[in-house]
Design an enzyme around this catalytic site. Sequence first.
Site, PDB file in Angstrom:
ATOM      1  N   ILE A   1      27.762   7.212  12.835  1.00 33.17           N
ATOM      2  CA  ILE A   1      27.268   8.021  13.953  1.00 33.17           C
ATOM      3  C   ILE A   1      27.968   9.361  13.958  1.00 33.17           C
ATOM      4  CG2 ILE A   1      27.055   8.182  16.447  1.00 33.17           C
ATOM      5  CD1 ILE A   1      27.503   5.129  16.547  1.00 33.17           C
ATOM      6  N   SER A   2      29.264   9.297  13.673  1.00 33.81           N
ATOM      7  CA  SER A   2      30.033  10.535  13.782  1.00 33.81           C
ATOM      8  C   SER A   2      31.272  10.465  12.895  1.00 33.81           C
ATOM      9  CB  SER A   2      30.442  10.733  15.239  1.00 33.81           C
ATOM     10  OG  SER A   2      31.673  11.392  15.338  1.00 33.81           O
TER      11      SER A   2
ATOM     12  N   GLY B   1      34.498  12.501  13.058  1.00 30.41           N
ATOM     13  CA  GLY B   1      35.229  13.555  13.778  1.00 30.41           C
ATOM     14  C   GLY B   1      36.608  13.786  13.212  1.00 30.41           C
ATOM     15  N   LYS B   2      37.421  14.446  14.006  1.00 29.88           N
ATOM     16  CA  LYS B   2      38.761  14.805  13.565  1.00 29.88           C
ATOM     17  C   LYS B   2      39.631  13.564  13.407  1.00 29.88           C
ATOM     18  CE  LYS B   2      39.469  17.324  17.232  1.00 29.88           C
ATOM     19  NZ  LYS B   2      38.170  17.282  17.933  1.00 29.88           N
TER      20      LYS B   2
ATOM     21  N   LYS C   1      34.767   2.200  15.957  1.00 31.03           N
ATOM     22  CA  LYS C   1      35.567   3.412  15.787  1.00 31.03           C
ATOM     23  C   LYS C   1      36.690   3.117  14.800  1.00 31.03           C
ATOM     24  CE  LYS C   1      37.945   7.042  18.392  1.00 31.03           C
ATOM     25  NZ  LYS C   1      38.077   7.701  19.687  1.00 31.03           N
TER      26      LYS C   1
ATOM     27  N   ASP D   1      41.679  14.440  27.443  1.00 25.10           N
ATOM     28  CA  ASP D   1      40.843  15.173  26.474  1.00 25.10           C
ATOM     29  C   ASP D   1      39.424  15.218  27.025  1.00 25.10           C
ATOM     30  OD1 ASP D   1      40.225  16.611  24.214  1.00 25.10           O
ATOM     31  OD2 ASP D   1      39.976  14.867  22.927  1.00 25.10           O
TER      32      ASP D   1
HETATM   33  P1  ATP Z   1      35.712  13.931  17.873  1.00 26.53           P
HETATM   34  O1  ATP Z   1      36.840  14.490  17.126  1.00 26.53           O
HETATM   35  O2  ATP Z   1      34.364  14.346  17.389  1.00 26.53           O
HETATM   36  O3  ATP Z   1      35.885  14.042  19.365  1.00 26.53           O
HETATM   37  P2  ATP Z   1      36.827  11.394  17.858  1.00 26.53           P
HETATM   38  O4  ATP Z   1      37.490  11.128  16.588  1.00 26.53           O
HETATM   39  O5  ATP Z   1      37.662  11.860  18.981  1.00 26.53           O
HETATM   40  O6  ATP Z   1      35.690  12.388  17.568  1.00 26.53           O
HETATM   41  P3  ATP Z   1      35.151   9.830  19.577  1.00 26.53           P
HETATM   42  O7  ATP Z   1      35.021  11.054  20.389  1.00 26.53           O
HETATM   43  O8  ATP Z   1      35.642   8.601  20.229  1.00 26.53           O
HETATM   44  O9  ATP Z   1      36.032  10.084  18.288  1.00 26.53           O
HETATM   45  O10 ATP Z   1      33.748   9.495  18.909  1.00 26.53           O
HETATM   46  C1  ATP Z   1      33.080  10.443  18.157  1.00 26.53           C
HETATM   47  C2  ATP Z   1      31.613  10.448  18.489  1.00 26.53           C
HETATM   48  O11 ATP Z   1      31.045   9.193  18.211  1.00 26.53           O
HETATM   49  C3  ATP Z   1      31.329  10.685  19.942  1.00 26.53           C
HETATM   50  O12 ATP Z   1      31.234  12.053  20.219  1.00 26.53           O
HETATM   51  C4  ATP Z   1      30.030   9.980  20.158  1.00 26.53           C
HETATM   52  O13 ATP Z   1      28.960  10.810  19.790  1.00 26.53           O
HETATM   53  C5  ATP Z   1      30.108   8.837  19.179  1.00 26.53           C
HETATM   54  N1  ATP Z   1      30.571   7.627  19.863  1.00 26.53           N
HETATM   55  C6  ATP Z   1      31.831   7.180  19.991  1.00 26.53           C
HETATM   56  N2  ATP Z   1      31.877   6.037  20.666  1.00 26.53           N
HETATM   57  C7  ATP Z   1      30.607   5.728  20.955  1.00 26.53           C
HETATM   58  C8  ATP Z   1      29.994   4.646  21.645  1.00 26.53           C
HETATM   59  N3  ATP Z   1      30.709   3.639  22.157  1.00 26.53           N
HETATM   60  N4  ATP Z   1      28.663   4.664  21.759  1.00 26.53           N
HETATM   61  C9  ATP Z   1      27.933   5.650  21.246  1.00 26.53           C
HETATM   62  N5  ATP Z   1      28.453   6.685  20.602  1.00 26.53           N
HETATM   63  C10 ATP Z   1      29.773   6.735  20.450  1.00 26.53           C
END
Ligand code: ATP
Length: 540
Positions: free
Chosen positions: A269-270, A272-273, A297, A413
């Site tokens: 889905i994503s 991220g950092k 995650k 955050d």
């Molecule tokens: P970022 O650096 O992009 O903020 P992160 O490493 O901090 O990412 P999260 O913010 O927890 O991680 O998750 C990243 C992305 O995944 C979220 O912005 C969201 O789009 C998606 N996501 C995370 N958890 C869920 C969930 N439980 N249901 C749906 N989407 C989720």
Amino acid sequence: MESQGEVVVSSKSAVVPSTNPWNRGPESPWKGSVRVNCEPSSLADVMSEELAKELQAEEDTKIVSTATTSDEVDFDVTLLQHDNPDTTNDLLLAQMLQLEYDKEHDQMLKKEEQHVNKDSKVSISFANYRSVHPVLDEDSGDESWDEDVESIKKGSQKSTSKKGYIGKGKDITTKHDKATCGRRNAQKVVDQFPVDFDTGDYSQLEDLQLSNSVYNVLKQHSYSDEKKSHRVHEKKEHSTSEQALDSNTRLILYKIVNNGTLEAISGCISSGKEAVVFHANGGLAEGKLVPYECAIKVFKTTLNEFKTRDKYIKDDYRFKDRMKKLNPRKIIKMWAEKEMHNLMRMQKVGIRVPEVVLLRKHVLVMSFIGQDQKPAPKIKHAKLSMEQTKDAYYQCLKMMKIMYQDAKLIHADLSEYNMLWHNDLLWFIDVSQSIEPNHPHGLEFLLRDCTNVSQFFSRCGVSNVMKPHELFNYVSQLNLPSREGKAFLQQVQDYEMNEEFKSQVMATKNYAFDYFFEKSTQDESDSESDEAEEDLDVKK
Ligand code: ATP
Ligand code: MN
């Protein structure tokens, strides 16, 4: 430009003479030589013909001389003067060159041997790896080669000693047992060493013997070779962990699917950092239904990511030193654990956050906010009507207050990127960094959250959005004197430095980092065998 072009063309044709038919056009300087065979029709023509010949001759000698003086042509011109150069000595020359090369190789080997042995009482000999037979190499005056070489010198001066291969047949078998032992060693090399381990040409030799020392060196080398390749492999795995999953994580995911907790992992889905998030379909965990759609995650295991998290722990004198000592894998596990605890604590008081399914090391499985594999949009990207935006704002205020007052947590955050909009409801996500209000800098993080929230919703056009300091006071109920901007931040910082607040921080048993502080103390005393650790399953 045009004239430059012409210059280039003519100079080219001068360099590439008659061999190139395309240069024989009317403009070619070689025009003269083309016309050599034509009947001269006038004195002027004869004259010019002779001139052309002269020029040609001049040109020819020039070409020869440039060819022979050129840097690229690097051979002895005198060789060309002999029609039948003598090649009888070529073999000898080649052999001599080879010998020089082999000697150089042996010198390096010797250095390596000295390096390996250093001052050790038990020394390893590389003598059998030498390319040059010791007898041939008398001028090198090496007394340091050990007893193996001595025996070769005595016993088998005729045989080659290349790469530990002592000899064949009866010639060298001065000691019967040594020969048998050697053969046995050789057989072991063929039989027991890894398939891809380069043992040279031993396996092709019929009656092969290896001395114990050579066998041991080879064995040692085989081990370190294997270790090295593992290390390289591991490095690769770690370096790719930003894009893909390392083998450790793949194993964790495999196990979760294998035991039926998840039915299938469908896709990313994503990325991220700090984490990679996957979508998955839930199965059954200990007889209980797992949410049909789940989010996994996976916290990133590269240390770099955690530099950005420094701000949450730096200045906390109790944690700082511990953090340095812990290895990154443990720190990462702690963050995943922290997110799990925070999610649970928030959910308990009615804040909309994903429901925790399970935690395995740095992998956190929770309920999915969204539908049909489509994650709910971040509030930043959701297309909301003004009514919905206002509604979202009020939901946000309410959840922030409950979080502080009831869950005793500050998101730390919070922004339009960590709020999802799903079915007209606002959801908070990404709470691994959330801290308690009595964190030494907790209130500063709260003020930052408040600033993000007010700025976002006022940009969306919501009327009467609370100013950051108003929101701060609303959420915390601290009622710090209303001032705006930096002045308010200063006030918050002063408040945190206040002796009363500090003593409160120190006295609080329920201090958020106590958990991690204690955890880190335990972890430190743990052995490295955290593979054997029990997985933490919150459903239990
Ligand atoms: P970022 O650096 O992009 O903020 P992160 O490493 O901090 O990412 P999260 O913010 O927890 O991680 O998750 C990243 C992305 O995944 C979220 O912005 C969201 O789009 C998606 N996501 C995370 N958890 C869920 C969930 N439980 N249901 C749906 N989407 C989720
Ligand atoms: Mn996030």
